[in-house]
Write an enzyme that holds these catalytic residues in place. Structure first.
Site, PDB file in Angstrom:
ATOM      1  N   THR C  48      37.238  40.831  40.125  1.00 23.29           N
ATOM      2  CA  THR C  48      38.088  41.805  40.796  1.00 23.29           C
ATOM      3  C   THR C  48      37.620  41.906  42.239  1.00 23.29           C
ATOM      4  O   THR C  48      36.411  41.987  42.513  1.00 23.29           O
ATOM      5  CB  THR C  48      38.116  43.169  40.069  1.00 23.29           C
ATOM      6  N   GLU C  49      38.562  41.847  43.169  1.00 21.71           N
ATOM      7  CA  GLU C  49      38.207  41.607  44.567  1.00 21.71           C
ATOM      8  C   GLU C  49      37.443  42.766  45.202  1.00 21.71           C
ATOM      9  O   GLU C  49      36.846  42.612  46.256  1.00 21.71           O
ATOM     10  CB  GLU C  49      39.444  41.234  45.391  1.00 21.71           C
ATOM     11  N   ASN C  50      37.438  43.932  44.553  1.00 19.86           N
ATOM     12  CA  ASN C  50      36.636  45.015  45.102  1.00 19.86           C
ATOM     13  C   ASN C  50      35.152  44.882  44.786  1.00 19.86           C
ATOM     14  O   ASN C  50      34.370  45.697  45.259  1.00 19.86           O
ATOM     15  CB  ASN C  50      37.161  46.390  44.629  1.00 19.86           C
TER      16      ASN C  50
END
Lengths: 240, 223, 223, 240
Positions: C48-50
């Site tokens: 997940t890009e966060n």
């Protein structure tokens, strides 16, 4: 060396009108709610700072934190990747009324521009946004047969940061995905102001475990039980 | 006191200008000596570009951890509040303007602040290391050096003749005879040994020494 | 089986193409559903890009840690072997070609692989997030989508009319009716529901469907 | 998922002639001596790989590790910042005899080029080397009144890496300044091969403590008591 600041009001006291302020967090995770609210308190008491340019991934949620900063009328311009959230009413109204300027940046480009600001890299090339509306007006160059967009660094006068542990020299750790933009914004701001859940003595954080070395931190203030944006919003909190 | 400062004395003088709380990178070799002369009551945090902040003195012989070394590949120890990081983060500190001062050695310094300290010319094996990065980014780049070469030639010049490390990067030079600022493309003499006249110092310097305010005596203890 | 696949069924079909050991990013919303249909015996690692690798399902209500969220800001849990990292490292994974597959939603896909999935035009508040980064770098960028819009207009087109997310980036589209590859600037039909003829499918598609080898039946269980 | 490789010979078996190989370490700290020696063993047994391009900060020391790789005649070109050491005789002789090509890169630029390779950034601008011999032939651009040199990414076919702990999914920690180039090279190589002091089960490394996430690692091999270049050289060791 002791970078500890005694209280939140002192921590945000140097932020002036028209400052560029990076605010850590991705949505509510890693968002320095207490520092933001301290800044709003100062504005209410003194009328300053105003005309801020704020850099954050989002545009605030509900009526607390960044949304409350916008609602207070302190923000002239927002640089972000995703000005939407579960309840983005404050930004949306301000934007549609023409009261706030928006610079929309792809999320990875935003992160890399901030890192570049901290790392002394004035420009770099990325494939992201090539051929799209967000690349309009930016230089394009071909490397090894593929087209890339030139992006510029992003720096700030101040950063408001949320970390977990901080030692007196400013070394920081974070909690889970609360890390997000926080370490990068510490690098890119002239003055990084950090709220931590606990301030410990130098030497109490393992040198292997330090995520942000103290050189990137100018001041830290202890906020023992920091609020979580998501929980505040679920309870309908309004910072007013 | 002899007619010129020893290396240790030059290092001592440079150390007096490091503010309390400063983040400092000391070049490999002679500049490393500066750390020893930190004035009492002041704390400097030393950065080594291979990935440590707040390292301390060498360990006792036999106590070395050879993963715990500085940029000169000498074993070091840690002070409380140290941190490790990889090379890209380390040079982000350097290039990004986070260091307060870098103190480097020099073959030559020019009056416009150009520095030559990495190559003595085309023969042999060239090696640059972090020198070209360190001259950019630190808020203050200072040089410590003998005032002249071993065969008596000036090292402070109107223009460097050796390959450059960086352009217009040095702002202060601590030599064995004087302390000289670089200001608006000129050498400005700030301090000199009492025993040497301005004229004699000028004769050992390859560019004009400007005067701007008082020139004070360069006074350094035996160290 | 109805005349088209449900969203869950489209997600199921897309999940069958994820290899064992793949690093996968699923776009916010509908694509997140793909994680539920990981075939037994295969392990995918979700990014997940966060800033998390190897996150798992949502925690039970009341057990959320609101610092432990995914890009859609939903609470998640961790699987053994998870890691946290900051946004620059996260998008290095994305942009640097380290993900095996990204599965995204779409407003429109063009036969040359252009994708439009971030903006429906100039009105309202624009928001892009990580979409423009995700379409670059993953070894394979796939789209899952209804075959046509709610009012029956084609979403697969010769050219996108909405603002682009990325140019020539999509290589496979899983729709409610078919599986279509993008190959050399053309839509190549691979699978379709048995109930629909190629002609009928073509009529619902805004660019020519090319045939290249067998078209097999798109068979998906009730899920 | 299990990225464990049973032994050193297997770990280096896929490296072909003319490969670009990044080798971690700064001097002897964090240098994967055992992986390098395994590669030399393979060359002695099979004549391959040869004609390698090696990326490392230095050029080897004494007659072990990278120096031994050069001495064996396996390296065509070295990309490094500082080809000097206490005892650089092997590289120096090869270089002066014209037997090895050298690309000299400032240390910070080398690190950033490797990171850029791993991060999908084909080019960036740095102030380092502007106006010097090492900037000759490179594009220069002025940003905000200051001149910068354009540098290009650096990628590799393989990286030989030394870490401390590794879990079966490839998540890594390092020891002290042994970290140096290792995490960056993991990012920039198609295949990062890591020797670790101990392989642990997935979940045995705290997600907060992971320095290199497993996505950047393709294989890891356990070397329980790794040798330290400095100690080998002090004992006069020769890998021959």
């Amino acid at each position: 060396m002791n970078k500890t600041i005694p209280d939140l009001a002192t921590a945000v006291s140097a932020i002036g009108d028209a400052a560029v302020v990076m605010i850590g967090g991705f949505g509510g995770s890693g968002a320095p709610i207490e520092l933001i609210h301290a800044l709003i308190d100062r504005f209410r008491a003194t009328g300053h700072p105003k005309g801020l340019t704020v850099v954050n991934n989002n545009a605030g949620n509900g009526h607390i934190g960044l949304a409350a900063l916008i609602e207070a009328g302190m923000v002239k311009k927002l640089i972000c990747s995703f000005p939407r959230s579960a309840d983005p009413v404050v930004f949306t109204q301000a934007y549609l009324a023409g009261e706030i300027e928006l610079e929309l940046v792809p999320q990875g480009t935003l992160a890399e521009r901030i890192r570049a600001g901290g790392a002394g890299i004035p420009a770099f090339y990325t494939p992201s946004s090539f051929g799209t509306d967000l690349a309009v007006g930016k230089p394009v160059e071909v490397f090894e047969g593929r087209s890339y967009v030139q992006e510029r660094w992003l720096k700030a006068d101040f950063a408001l940061i949320k970390a977990d542990l901080g030692d007196t020299m400013g070394n920081l750790t974070y909690r889970a995905a609360g890390r997000n933009f926080n370490p990068l914004m510490c690098m890119a701001a002239k003055v990084a102001i950090v709220q931590v859940s606990r301030i410990v003595a130098a030497g109490q954080i393992d040198p292997e475990a330090v995520i942000t070395p103290g050189i990137f931190v100018q001041g830290l203030v202890e906020v023992r039980e920091p609020q979580q944006e998501e929980l505040l919003n679920r309870s309908g909190a309004v910072y007013a | 006191m002899s007619d010129k400062l020893s290396n240790a004395q030059i290092a001592w003088r440079a150390a007096q200008d490091i503010e309390d709380g400063a983040y400092v990178n000391l070049g490999i070799g002679f500049p490393e000596m500066v750390a020893k002369f930190q004035p009492p009551g002041r704390e400097a945090i030393f950065h080594t570009e291979n990935g440590i902040l707040n390292f301390g003195e060498a360990p006792a012989a036999g106590q070395e951890d050879w993963d715990l070394i500085n940029a000169g590949k000498k074993a070091v120890t840690l002070k409380p509040g140290a941190a490790f990081f990889h090379h890209a983060d380390s040079f982000a500190m350097v290039r990004g303007g986070h260091l307060d001062v870098a103190i480097l050695g020099a073959y030559q310094v020019a009056e416009n602040g150009d520095l030559a300290n990495w190559s003595t010319g085309p023969k042999g094996v060239p090696a640059v290391g972090g020198a070209m990065d360190l001259v950019h980014g630190a808020k203050r780049v200072a040089v410590i050096t003998e005032h002249v070469t071993k065969d008596g030639k000036p090292k402070l010049l109107d223009r460097c003749t050796l390959p450059l490390t960086g352009v217009a990067c040095v702002t202060r030079v601590y030599t064995s005879l004087a302390v000289i600022d670089i200001d608006a493309g000129r050498f400005v003499l700030r301090e000199k040994l009492a025993a040497i006249s301005i004229e004699a110092l000028q004769a050992l310097t390859g560019a004009k020494l400007h005067l701007q305010g008082a020139v004070t005596d360069l006074i350094v203890p035996e160290v």
